[in-house]
Design a protein around this motif. Structure first.
Motif, PDB file in Angstrom:
ATOM      1  N   LEU A   1       0.824  -1.214   0.000  1.00 48.35           N
ATOM      2  CA  LEU A   1       0.000   0.000   0.000  1.00 48.35           C
ATOM      3  C   LEU A   1       0.860   1.267   0.000  1.00 48.35           C
ATOM      4  O   LEU A   1       0.422   2.319  -0.462  1.00 48.35           O
ATOM      5  N   VAL A   2       2.081   1.148   0.531  1.00 51.34           N
ATOM      6  CA  VAL A   2       2.942   2.329   0.695  1.00 51.34           C
ATOM      7  C   VAL A   2       3.148   3.104  -0.603  1.00 51.34           C
ATOM      8  O   VAL A   2       2.925   4.318  -0.651  1.00 51.34           O
ATOM      9  N   PRO A   3       3.584   2.492  -1.700  1.00 50.73           N
ATOM     10  CA  PRO A   3       3.838   3.285  -2.920  1.00 50.73           C
ATOM     11  C   PRO A   3       2.577   3.788  -3.615  1.00 50.73           C
ATOM     12  O   PRO A   3       2.668   4.596  -4.526  1.00 50.73           O
ATOM     13  N   HIS A   4       1.411   3.323  -3.179  1.00 46.56           N
ATOM     14  CA  HIS A   4       0.158   3.777  -3.779  1.00 46.56           C
ATOM     15  C   HIS A   4      -0.441   4.955  -3.014  1.00 46.56           C
ATOM     16  O   HIS A   4      -1.486   5.477  -3.412  1.00 46.56           O
ATOM     17  N   THR A   5       0.173   5.354  -1.925  1.00 50.62           N
ATOM     18  CA  THR A   5      -0.368   6.411  -1.076  1.00 50.62           C
ATOM     19  C   THR A   5       0.701   7.452  -0.777  1.00 50.62           C
ATOM     20  O   THR A   5       1.856   7.317  -1.171  1.00 50.62           O
ATOM     21  N   LYS A   6       0.289   8.480  -0.019  1.00 51.68           N
ATOM     22  CA  LYS A   6       1.239   9.512   0.378  1.00 51.68           C
ATOM     23  C   LYS A   6       2.322   8.962   1.310  1.00 51.68           C
ATOM     24  O   LYS A   6       3.330   9.630   1.558  1.00 51.68           O
ATOM     25  N   HIS A   7       2.107   7.737   1.818  1.00 51.11           N
ATOM     26  CA  HIS A   7       3.100   7.130   2.705  1.00 51.11           C
ATOM     27  C   HIS A   7       4.345   6.679   1.962  1.00 51.11           C
ATOM     28  O   HIS A   7       5.268   6.122   2.567  1.00 51.11           O
ATOM     29  N   LEU A   8       4.379   6.932   0.667  1.00 50.88           N
ATOM     30  CA  LEU A   8       5.606   6.713  -0.096  1.00 50.88           C
ATOM     31  C   LEU A   8       6.748   7.557   0.475  1.00 50.88           C
ATOM     32  O   LEU A   8       7.925   7.247   0.287  1.00 50.88           O
ATOM     33  N   HIS A   9       6.374   8.638   1.186  1.00 53.92           N
ATOM     34  CA  HIS A   9       7.404   9.495   1.784  1.00 53.92           C
ATOM     35  C   HIS A   9       8.238   8.745   2.818  1.00 53.92           C
ATOM     36  O   HIS A   9       9.355   9.160   3.130  1.00 53.92           O
ATOM     37  N   LEU A  10       7.709   7.633   3.359  1.00 52.17           N
ATOM     38  CA  LEU A  10       8.489   6.837   4.313  1.00 52.17           C
ATOM     39  C   LEU A  10       9.799   6.363   3.702  1.00 52.17           C
ATOM     40  O   LEU A  10      10.820   6.252   4.385  1.00 52.17           O
ATOM     41  N   ILE A  11       9.763   6.112   2.390  1.00 54.77           N
ATOM     42  CA  ILE A  11      10.951   5.617   1.689  1.00 54.77           C
ATOM     43  C   ILE A  11      11.729   6.757   1.039  1.00 54.77           C
ATOM     44  O   ILE A  11      12.958   6.805   1.101  1.00 54.77           O
ATOM     45  N   LEU A  12      11.003   7.700   0.425  1.00 57.79           N
ATOM     46  CA  LEU A  12      11.659   8.716  -0.397  1.00 57.79           C
ATOM     47  C   LEU A  12      12.135   9.943   0.369  1.00 57.79           C
ATOM     48  O   LEU A  12      13.156  10.534   0.013  1.00 57.79           O
ATOM     49  N   SER A  13      11.402  10.359   1.398  1.00 57.72           N
ATOM     50  CA  SER A  13      11.748  11.633   2.051  1.00 57.72           C
ATOM     51  C   SER A  13      13.139  11.635   2.682  1.00 57.72           C
ATOM     52  O   SER A  13      13.828  12.672   2.628  1.00 57.72           O
ATOM     53  N   PRO A  14      13.622  10.535   3.279  1.00 59.45           N
ATOM     54  CA  PRO A  14      15.012  10.577   3.768  1.00 59.45           C
ATOM     55  C   PRO A  14      16.011  10.845   2.649  1.00 59.45           C
ATOM     56  O   PRO A  14      17.000  11.563   2.842  1.00 59.45           O
ATOM     57  N   ILE A  15      15.736  10.295   1.464  1.00 57.93           N
ATOM     58  CA  ILE A  15      16.605  10.536   0.314  1.00 57.93           C
ATOM     59  C   ILE A  15      16.481  11.988  -0.135  1.00 57.93           C
ATOM     60  O   ILE A  15      17.472  12.648  -0.475  1.00 57.93           O
ATOM     61  N   THR A  16      15.252  12.507  -0.134  1.00 57.98           N
ATOM     62  CA  THR A  16      15.002  13.892  -0.550  1.00 57.98           C
ATOM     63  C   THR A  16      15.734  14.878   0.354  1.00 57.98           C
ATOM     64  O   THR A  16      16.337  15.841  -0.122  1.00 57.98           O
ATOM     65  N   VAL A  17      15.676  14.642   1.656  1.00 55.01           N
ATOM     66  CA  VAL A  17      16.367  15.521   2.605  1.00 55.01           C
ATOM     67  C   VAL A  17      17.875  15.475   2.373  1.00 55.01           C
ATOM     68  O   VAL A  17      18.549  16.510   2.357  1.00 55.01           O
ATOM     69  N   PHE A  18      18.407  14.286   2.185  1.00 58.39           N
ATOM     70  CA  PHE A  18      19.853  14.138   1.986  1.00 58.39           C
ATOM     71  C   PHE A  18      20.309  14.781   0.680  1.00 58.39           C
ATOM     72  O   PHE A  18      21.408  15.350   0.609  1.00 58.39           O
ATOM     73  N   LEU A  19      19.471  14.708  -0.361  1.00 54.26           N
ATOM     74  CA  LEU A  19      19.857  15.219  -1.681  1.00 54.26           C
ATOM     75  C   LEU A  19      19.284  16.612  -1.958  1.00 54.26           C
ATOM     76  O   LEU A  19      18.867  16.908  -3.070  1.00 54.26           O
TER      77      LEU A  19
END
Length: 653
Positions: A227-245
């Motif tokens: 369900l994670v990649p189908h919802t806004k909870h995709l940020h659980l995976i991507l946001s740490p990368i976004t902050v770092f980059l």
């Protein structure tokens, strides 16, 4: 596998012959699994990860197929590591800006980190290779730590569920959309994961209940994952990368990559960072809550801009020729942004809204798609007259002569940068005159450039890179010829543009804002403090962009009693002038300057202290409706100059 605990509670303990009898509880992981159960688990794991990757793989593919970001580099890595530690692991920004829900979110996040090891062990137990032994010292310690986090996580996720679905803050909703049911399902699964883990402490490992709890926990986990990649909870995976980059500094506008780069025009112009950030949005609405345009009835909503980019990527992809300003984002919204940076400052997942919005503006301006009479007039004024007000350079020369300002010749300590407002605007000239008084009192040597052009700030923020480049290169050449080493300016916009944006075309001299200069010389200035209440307005380009908050307040505190507006410091509300909007017609909703001036008047202060000539001119017009009851509007250097000894009046003949 048993984990003994002692609970000396009256409900669980009894006294018998002077001794305590303790209840023995167990953390239950079933001892044996059948071959069928193991095969079922393997099939479920493959199914769950397969469904997860079917969507997540598409997202990764869209990000990787986006254009590479020109000029992006990882170094220095130290700052990135610190930002990752502070914003991701410590959840500092999440908690700071919304303390109660932020802390609840942080406990959910920290619980996920703690449960990473528990989850791996949970799956390994089925195959007889569990590595956390509840009977061992480390296993016993770790399971109880996990239990503590499970309890706080369960309470936190329940609170967040109630907030979203019953309290329903307006910022969490989306226009034209119902409250997301996916969020409720995800919250329910997280609660189930925690509840089943805690319940396992109260059953024996050989019981049917233990087996049912194990499978309930496992199924919750395996349903949660896809369900994670189908919802806004995709940020659980991507946001740490976004902050770092991140791009490395606050609201940094990236350079264009050659003559064929016009900004964000079509899908082919979307860069990997933009696409990554679009998919990282958690839809929390913090950006909307603090956006001056969204709060004054404009169509701009920073959250919808980012989600619009995501919608474009989902439908068209990163190689499409379809215009970005169209179905998912409107041109009108893009040009209502004041570039105040409140959205980016608030964002807990590292999204850089301002560079994206400026990128959309670039695409419209550089391709001729934006047609605006005010904008056209502004660009022509900057090209022909080298200032945003469109006045002749002779007007600036007259002011210099009248004030007897020395011309910079390379021997003075400072080059005093007048800027468009200081050189041409009547009130801006008054600020310059007061600052010159202070500098003369201190004995500071300074001079002004004979030929000074606009820094290009309005053109830069509105997306006209050609005009900006011409002005920046011309000014850099002049400064090089005059051997300018240090600049001082009354305008935070000039300071930011010279210090950061000019770097694309050369190395600018060192520059500081006059508030920093005044604060540094406070001990050398006279203090005649009164009981007068003075409220200070934090300019966006001095506060959020430059992190200067205390220096202007020290100047005001030396002259009167400092009072604070409801929104101040990092949360200060914009005056409405930034992003070139001071020169455009604000046609929809309330005027941003009116809303902010009302907040400042509501403090009961008799004087409003400003530290930016743009803020000064915006409030000047907004306060006009107050009539004679309006507070005085002064720049901090005018407040400081009023403390100086006044020259004796000349005797009349």
């Amino acid at each position: 596998m048993h984990l003994p605990i002692a609970l000396p509670s009256s409900a669980l303990c009894a006294s018998l012959q002077g001794q305590f009898v303790f209840v023995r509880l167990q953390f239950a992981e079933p001892d044996h699994f059948s071959l069928v159960e193991k095969l079922d688990l393997i099939a479920l794991i493959f199914s769950s990860t397969g469904v997860f990757w079917k969507r997540f793989g598409v997202v990764v593919d869209k990000i990787l197929k986006s254009r590479k970001d020109p000029g992006f580099h990882l170094f220095p890595v130290g700052k990135r590591i610190w930002d990752f530690f502070w914003e991701v692991l410590c959840q500092a920004k999440v908690i700071r800006e919304r303390p109660l829900p932020g802390l609840a979110h942080a406990f959910v996040f920290w619980s996920f980190l703690v449960f990473a090891l528990v989850t791996l062990n949970h799956i390994a137990v089925c195959f007889g290779i569990g590595f956390l032994d509840p009977a061992g010292a480390f296993g016993r310690f770790y399971f109880w730590i996990a239990a503590a986090f499970a309890l706080t996580c369960a309470v936190s996720i329940a609170g967040l569920f109630i907030r979203r679905f019953f309290v329903r803050p307006i910022w969490l909703s989306r226009e034209g959309h119902e409250v997301s049911w996916e969020s409720g399902v995800i919250a329910g699964l997280i609660f189930a994961l925690m509840a089943t883990y805690l319940a396992a402490f109260f059953v024996t490992d050989t019981s049917l209940a233990a087996r049912l709890l194990w499978w309930a926990h496992t199924l919750s986990l395996l349903v949660f994952l896809p369900l994670v990649p189908h919802t806004k909870h995709l940020h659980l995976i991507l946001s740490p990368i976004t902050v770092f980059l991140s791009r490395g500094s606050f609201s940094q506008i990236p350079a264009l990559a050659g003559d064929e780069d016009f900004g964000l025009v079509t899908g082919k112009d979307l860069t990997q960072l933009v696409s990554l950030q679009a998919y990282s949005c958690v839809e929390c609405g913090r950006c909307t809550e603090h956006c001056p345009a969204a709060n004054t009835g404009k169509s701009l909503n920073p959250k919808e801009v980012i989600l619009g980019v995501r919608g474009y990527l989902n439908e068209y992809g990163p190689t499409a020729e379809e215009l970005l300003l169209g179905k998912y984002n409107s041109q009108e919204s893009a040009f209502q942004c004041t570039t105040c940076g409140a959205c980016e400052f608030q964002c807990p997942v590292g999204i850089e809204h301002v560079p994206i919005i400026v990128g959309l503006r670039r695409g419209a301006v550089n391709t001729g798609a934006w047609e605006d009479n005010y904008g056209t007039k502004l660009f022509l004024a900057m090209e022909r007259n080298s200032n945003a007000l469109g006045l002749s350079a002779s007007e600036r020369d007259k002011f210099i002569q009248k004030q007897e300002l020395p011309i910079f010749d390379g021997t003075q300590e400072y080059c005093l940068w007048l800027g468009c407002m200081g050189g041409y605007d009547p009130k801006g000239r008054e600020i310059i005159s007061s600052f010159v008084e202070v500098m003369r009192y201190l004995g500071t040597s300074y001079g002004v450039l004979r030929k000074e052009k606009c820094t290009g700030d309005p053109a830069r923020r509105l997306g006209n890179d050609l005009v900006f480049q011409q002005l920046a290169e011309s000014n850099l050449e002049t400064m090089s010829q005059q051997k300018v080493k240090k600049i001082i300016s009354i305008c935070p916009h000039c300071v930011r543009t010279i210090q950061e944006d000019w770097k694309e075309f050369g190395a600018p001299p060192e520059i500081e804002h006059h508030s920093e200069f005044l604060a540094r010389h406070q001990a050398q200035l006279p203090h005649n403090k009164t009981a007068e209440k003075i409220v200070y307005h934090d300019p966006c380009y001095l506060g959020r962009y430059r992190n200067v908050y205390d220096e202007p307040r020290s100047v005001i505190s030396a002259a009167g009693t400092l009072v604070e507006a409801e929104r101040s410091h990092e949360r200060s509300f914009c005056c409405g002038a930034g992003g070139g909007l001071a020169f455009l017609g604000e046609e929809h909703g309330q005027r941003v300057s009116t809303v902010r001036s009302q907040e400042l008047v509501a403090t009961g202060a008799t004087t409003i202290g400003a530290a930016c000539p743009f803020c000064n001119t915006m409030f000047r017009d907004a306060l006009a409706s107050q009539g004679d009851n309006a507070p005085r509007l002064l720049d901090i250097t005018q407040i400081a100059a009023m403390q100086l000894p006044q020259p004796a009046a000349k005797p009349q003949a």
